[in-house]
Design a protein around this motif. Structure first.
Motif, short mmCIF file in Angstrom:
data_model
loop_
_atom_site.label_atom_id
_atom_site.label_comp_id
_atom_site.label_asym_id
_atom_site.label_seq_id
_atom_site.Cartn_x
_atom_site.Cartn_y
_atom_site.Cartn_z
N MET A 1 1.33 0.70 -2.37
CA MET A 1 1.30 -0.20 -3.36
C MET A 1 0.82 0.22 -4.63
O MET A 1 -0.09 1.08 -4.88
N ASN A 2 1.34 -0.08 -5.88
CA ASN A 2 0.90 0.07 -7.02
C ASN A 2 -0.41 -0.85 -7.45
O ASN A 2 -0.64 -1.75 -6.80
N GLU A 3 -0.84 -0.18 -8.57
CA GLU A 3 -2.13 -1.09 -9.08
C GLU A 3 -2.02 -2.46 -9.28
O GLU A 3 -2.86 -3.23 -9.08
N ASN A 4 -0.69 -2.92 -10.04
CA ASN A 4 -0.29 -4.30 -10.44
C ASN A 4 -0.26 -5.05 -9.09
O ASN A 4 -0.86 -6.18 -8.93
N GLN A 5 0.01 -4.46 -8.15
CA GLN A 5 0.30 -5.23 -6.90
C GLN A 5 -0.87 -5.44 -6.01
O GLN A 5 -1.35 -6.53 -5.78
N THR A 6 -1.89 -4.63 -6.33
CA THR A 6 -3.26 -4.39 -5.71
C THR A 6 -3.73 -5.80 -6.63
O THR A 6 -4.64 -6.61 -6.00
N GLN A 7 -3.83 -5.79 -7.88
CA GLN A 7 -4.60 -6.64 -8.64
C GLN A 7 -3.92 -8.21 -8.19
O GLN A 7 -4.70 -9.19 -8.24
N THR A 8 -2.74 -8.62 -8.19
CA THR A 8 -2.30 -9.45 -7.62
C THR A 8 -2.77 -10.03 -6.57
O THR A 8 -3.00 -11.11 -6.20
N GLU B 1 1.88 3.08 4.00
CA GLU B 1 2.52 4.34 4.02
C GLU B 1 2.38 5.08 5.30
O GLU B 1 3.13 5.87 5.92
N ASN B 2 1.00 5.26 5.66
CA ASN B 2 0.55 5.96 7.04
C ASN B 2 1.15 5.25 8.20
O ASN B 2 1.53 5.80 8.94
#
Ligand code: A3P
Length: 350
Positions: free
Chosen positions: A23-30, A139-140
């Motif tokens: 997950m990228n940072e933008n995704q986390t913020q959304t 990912e894990n």
């Protein structure tokens, strides 16, 4: 503090990392924004551990696990070989975690030198509800070998149908009176010191009204019970009391359901009894890793629970030491009423 996976079970290096599952940072913020917007519009009531639980799709959930649920729906990729351990809180998750892990890996480890003895059952496999929020979780998870094992406390109806229609579930339930007593002890220990403690009487009232994390208890049980009646090949429905009465028989059922029945040779060699003994309350609760200061599990970035908190008495009927006759009758009445016509009975001991 240990991480949530027993390293031997996790072939981290066998699979290349795929960039599209981090997950990228933008995704986390959304995701954070969606979570905050949702919480702002949900009815809330008093929680046992934190300040509030929120009423989401007929169940009372803490803020953390609502975030976990949204993330499961959005990011989790169920595989048909996945097996989920599901339970309402304090109904036997720790016990089943140990039994499922030991059963699945029985050819891999010696019982005298078993990873459960070093790491304890909490580390055996991920608790999906909150572990999905930890760094690199998706990912894990993708790196685990099939069949993957996960635990959840979510009600059947809250989970994505992609999960409930394809994966197997082992559900364990318990006399609601014992679940109430166990949960009150557990949550009282985890409750923030900044909040006033919850008395047993208050917990009882909240429980009867269905207001407790992952509750109402009865709707939770009924959801899995009905699904197990419709698809017995997909859901194995177990009771803590049956497991205590005849652990060998219940373990054989479990192994068969997991697609790994014990062979006659294994039975004759005492493998079933070895697993029962390895996973017994007496054995697990005395391990260093499960003693005070022995280690803990990171559930969220903020919540770490000591392993020893998952072991209290491990008995059927401890409610007798906490409930008045009137309280007992009230819970039994609610149970009979809620479960009527379902063919399920729970906790009708004297
Ligand atoms: P009590 O509080 O009644 O003792 P969960 O694992 O779902 O959180 O449930 C915890 C309850 O299961 C606690 O019940 C705990 O003592 C009991 N327990 C933990 N490990 C067990 C085991 N190996 N066998 C039987 N009971 C166990």
């Amino acid at each position: 503090m240990s991480t949530y996976l027993i390293p031997d079970q996790t072939p981290y290096n066998n699979h290349p990392t795929s960039n599209n599952i981090i997950m990228n940072e933008n995704q986390t913020q959304t995701d954070d924004q969606e979570h905050n917007n949702l919480l702002a519009n949900l009815p809330k009531d008093k929680a046992w551990r934190s300040e509030h639980v929120f009423h989401y799709k007929d169940f009372w959930l803490s803020s953390d696990v609502i975030k976990g649920l949204l993330s499961i729906h959005k990011h989790f990729n169920p595989q048909p070989t996945d097996i989920f351990l599901a339970a309402f809180m304090k109904c036997g998750t720790t016990w089943l975690k140990a039994l499922m892990f030991a059963t699945m890996n029985r050819k891999r480890y010696k019982f005298s030198d078993h990873p459960l003895l070093r790491n304890g059952p909490q580390s055996a496999f991920p608790f999906l509800d909150t572990h999905i929020l930890l760094d690199n979780a998706i990912e894990n998870f993708e790196r685990l070998l099939a069949p993957r094992l996960f635990a959840t406390h979510f009600a059947h109806g809250l989970l994505p149908t992609s999960m409930t229609s394809t994966c197997k579930f082992v559900y364990v339930c318990r006399d609601p009176k014992d679940a109430l007593v166990s949960k009150w002890h557990f949550m009282s220990k985890l409750r923030s010191k900044e909040l006033a403690p919850i008395s047993f009487n208050e917990a009882y009232e909240l429980f009867c009204n269905g207001v407790s994390e992952y509750g109402p208890f009865w709707d939770h049980v009924l959801g899995y019970w009905k699904a197990s009646q419709e698809s017995p090949d997909k859901i194995l429905f177990l009771k803590y009391e049956d497991m205590e009465r005849d652990p060998t028989m219940e373990l054989k059922k479990l192994a068969t359901f997991m697609g790994m029945p014990f062979t006659l040779e294994e039975e004759n060699a005492g493998v079933v009894e070895d697993i029962v003994k390895l996973c017994s309350f007496e054995n697990l609760s005395r391990l260093d890793v499960n003693k005070d200061g022995g280690g803990g599990q990171k559930f969220t970035e903020k919540v770490v629970v000591e392993n020893h908190e998952f072991f209290r008495k491990g008995k059927v009927g401890d409610w007798k030491n906490y409930l008045t006759q009137e309280m007992k009758e009230q819970i039994d009445l609610i149970t009979c009423d809620k479960l009527k016509d379902s063919g399920l009975t729970l906790g009708l001991t004297k």
